[in-house]
Motif scaffolding. Structure first.
Motif, PDB file in Angstrom:
ATOM      1  N   LYS A   9      -3.540   5.069  -5.876  1.00  0.00           N
ATOM      2  CA  LYS A   9      -4.578   4.062  -5.706  1.00  0.00           C
ATOM      3  C   LYS A   9      -4.795   3.280  -7.010  1.00  0.00           C
ATOM      4  N   SER A  35       0.831  -1.197   0.000  1.00  0.00           N
ATOM      5  CA  SER A  35       0.000   0.000   0.000  1.00  0.00           C
ATOM      6  C   SER A  35       0.867   1.248   0.000  1.00  0.00           C
ATOM      7  N   MET A  86       4.991  11.944   3.842  1.00  0.00           N
ATOM      8  CA  MET A  86       4.201  10.933   4.539  1.00  0.00           C
ATOM      9  C   MET A  86       5.076  10.019   5.397  1.00  0.00           C
ATOM     10  N   GLY A  93      -1.334   7.085   3.007  1.00  0.00           N
ATOM     11  CA  GLY A  93      -2.081   8.308   2.754  1.00  0.00           C
ATOM     12  C   GLY A  93      -2.216   9.170   3.984  1.00  0.00           C
ATOM     13  N   SER A  94      -2.846  10.314   3.805  1.00  0.00           N
ATOM     14  CA  SER A  94      -2.975  11.288   4.910  1.00  0.00           C
ATOM     15  C   SER A  94      -3.923  10.808   5.994  1.00  0.00           C
ATOM     16  N   GLN A  95      -4.761   9.778   5.702  1.00  0.00           N
ATOM     17  CA  GLN A  95      -5.704   9.257   6.689  1.00  0.00           C
ATOM     18  C   GLN A  95      -5.152   8.033   7.418  1.00  0.00           C
ATOM     19  N   ASP A  96      -3.878   7.702   7.204  1.00  0.00           N
ATOM     20  CA  ASP A  96      -3.264   6.542   7.873  1.00  0.00           C
ATOM     21  C   ASP A  96      -2.391   7.024   9.032  1.00  0.00           C
ATOM     22  N   HIS A 141       5.855   5.302   0.790  1.00  0.00           N
ATOM     23  CA  HIS A 141       5.480   6.638   1.257  1.00  0.00           C
ATOM     24  C   HIS A 141       6.321   7.706   0.570  1.00  0.00           C
ATOM     25  N   SER A 195      -5.508   4.122  -0.256  1.00  0.00           N
ATOM     26  CA  SER A 195      -4.599   5.053   0.422  1.00  0.00           C
ATOM     27  C   SER A 195      -3.703   5.734  -0.592  1.00  0.00           C
ATOM     28  N   GLY A 196      -3.376   7.006  -0.312  1.00  0.00           N
ATOM     29  CA  GLY A 196      -2.509   7.755  -1.204  1.00  0.00           C
ATOM     30  C   GLY A 196      -3.307   8.623  -2.151  1.00  0.00           C
ATOM     31  N   THR A 197      -2.622   9.230  -3.091  1.00  0.00           N
ATOM     32  CA  THR A 197      -3.293  10.065  -4.086  1.00  0.00           C
ATOM     33  C   THR A 197      -4.065   9.178  -5.063  1.00  0.00           C
TER      34      THR A 197
END
Length: 427
Positions: free
Chosen positions: A126, A8, A51, A11-14, A47, A120-122
């Protein structure tokens, strides 16, 4: 025991969202896999520079009591500086995803699977996992999506697969179909190895075509025999005649293979088949007329010439002794292996009997000489204007001894394989 390797982007939500205090997609996916009794062998997290902290936090999160994934099983992989600067470049994202895939390969066994997190990610990060799967880089893989729990509708699963196998199957089908149309059975076997389209019958038919094209008739028979009740009867009858070295069946086989070589513009190989056809047919006619075999070994030549001297009360030997080639030279090799010209001369001695065959067989001489220059003088053949004419000569010769089907038997094989592939694709 089969295991999974999770890959994976971070991303900013991880590992969790600060906005809604929900776990991010990486943690949610891995929790789902563990709940489904998946064995996680390794987690590879890619990452960008900005990130790094999120990636480190995610690693620690996965080591916690809810996951218990060992530290050494979680690998953080920084992407190239170019993607960090341009995180919306699809090309760069795919290139980095492939690097992550290469990191996973040493840890994969034949039974293991790859689990791609496409949430996850941009957006391009993804998407990259689906592209890798569709392109065939990861045949044993799953692409996972994780829904935002606040946007889920009734009946929807939070974690679900969005594999693009259908698209990959279309790509593979197109490639394999073209390989089969080019009679590239070995190439089709390689392509199908990492596809979802192969069946035991399809593999058997491809091996049948590959071995038959290579004159390995025993292996061709062994490939198709277990499926005798599932294929056209002529597949079995044709290969049986070829295994028994039926001369007429072999000549037809060489003719049909010559058609393939000409279609694929393999002109040098085409001329080899023409030579093989002419020499084989001459030997067949001469042996049938004489009633004894031509020599296969040098130790057999003395017996052959002894038998020939006695044949027809010595008339044939007398004819050969006085025979003159077109250049006025006498025949050579009247003691060793009989050459093509000796065989033609033997038939000319009984011209009335072989009148309809001598002319077309003689027309092949110039092309056989061109073959000799290819083999012995390393001359290439990039063009062959008379290909159609040569095939007509071969066909005319064959028709004097047997019927010749209009459809090349290899085209029948190809049609059968493509129909089976279509059935698998549509199933």
């Amino acid at each position: 025991m089969a295991s999974s390797i999770v890959l994976s982007f971070v991303g900013s939500q991880d590992p969790y969202s600060e906005k809604n205090n929900e776990q991010g997609s990486i943690a949610t996916l891995i929790r789902h896999l563990l709940d489904q009794k998946y064995s996680i062998r390794r987690v590879i997290l890619l990452h960008t520079e900005d990130m790094l902290e999120k990636a480190s936090d995610t690693k620690h999160w996965l080591q916690g009591k809810d996951f218990h994934i060992p530290e050494e099983s979680i690998e953080l992989v920084p992407v190239g500086a170019e993607l960090s600067k341009d995180p919306v470049s699809l090309l760069l994202a795919v290139q980095e995803a492939r690097k992550g895939l290469e990191k996973a390969i040493p840890f994969l066994s034949k039974q293991d699977r790859l689990e791609f997190n496409a949430s996850s990610g941009t957006p391009v990060m993804k998407t990259s996992w689906s592209l890798l799967q569709a392109a065939g880089y990861a045949p044993h893989s799953s692409v996972w999506q994780v829904r935002n729990p606040r946007e889920m509708k009734e009946g929807q699963h939070r974690v679900f697969q969005t594999n693009v196998d259908t698209l990959k199957n279309e790509f593979d089908f197109k490639v394999v179909k073209k390989q089969i149309e080019d009679y590239n059975y070995s190439g089709a076997l390689v392509t199908l190895k990492d596809s979802n389209l192969s069946t035991n019958l399809i593999i058997a038919l491809l091996e049948y075509g590959q071995y038959r094209l290579a004159f390995d008739f025993n292996r061709a028979f062994n490939a198709i025999q277990p499926f005798a009740n599932l294929v056209e009867p002529e597949f079995i009858s044709e290969i049986s005649s070829l295994r028994q070295k039926n001369r007429i069946a072999l000549f037809k086989e060489v003719y049909f293979k010559a058609i393939i070589k000409l279609k694929n513009q393999q002109y040098a190989d085409f001329l080899v088949d023409v030579f093989r056809f002419q020499e084989g047919f001459l030997r067949f006619l001469v042996e049938t007329k004489l009633g004894f075999n031509l020599p296969e070994k040098f130790t057999e030549t003395q017996l052959f010439w002894h038998q020939l001297k006695a044949f027809d009360g010595g008339n044939l030997q007398h004819f050969l002794n006085n025979y003159k080639l077109k250049n006025g030279q006498p025949l050579r090799f009247l003691e060793g292996f009989p050459s093509r010209f000796v065989l033609i001369a033997i038939l000319e001695c009984y011209e009335k009997e072989f009148a309809n065959l001598l002319e077309p067989l003689g027309q092949l001489n110039d092309y056989c000489e061109q073959r000799n220059r290819c083999v012995h003088s390393f001359e290439g053949v990039s063009e062959l204007e008379d290909g159609g004419k040569i095939l007509k000569i071969l066909r005319d010769i064959l028709r004097q001894k047997t019927s010749v089907p209009d459809n090349n038997p290899f085209n029948v094989i190809n049609s059968k394989i493509c129909n089976l592939l279509t059935e698998v694709l549509q199933s």
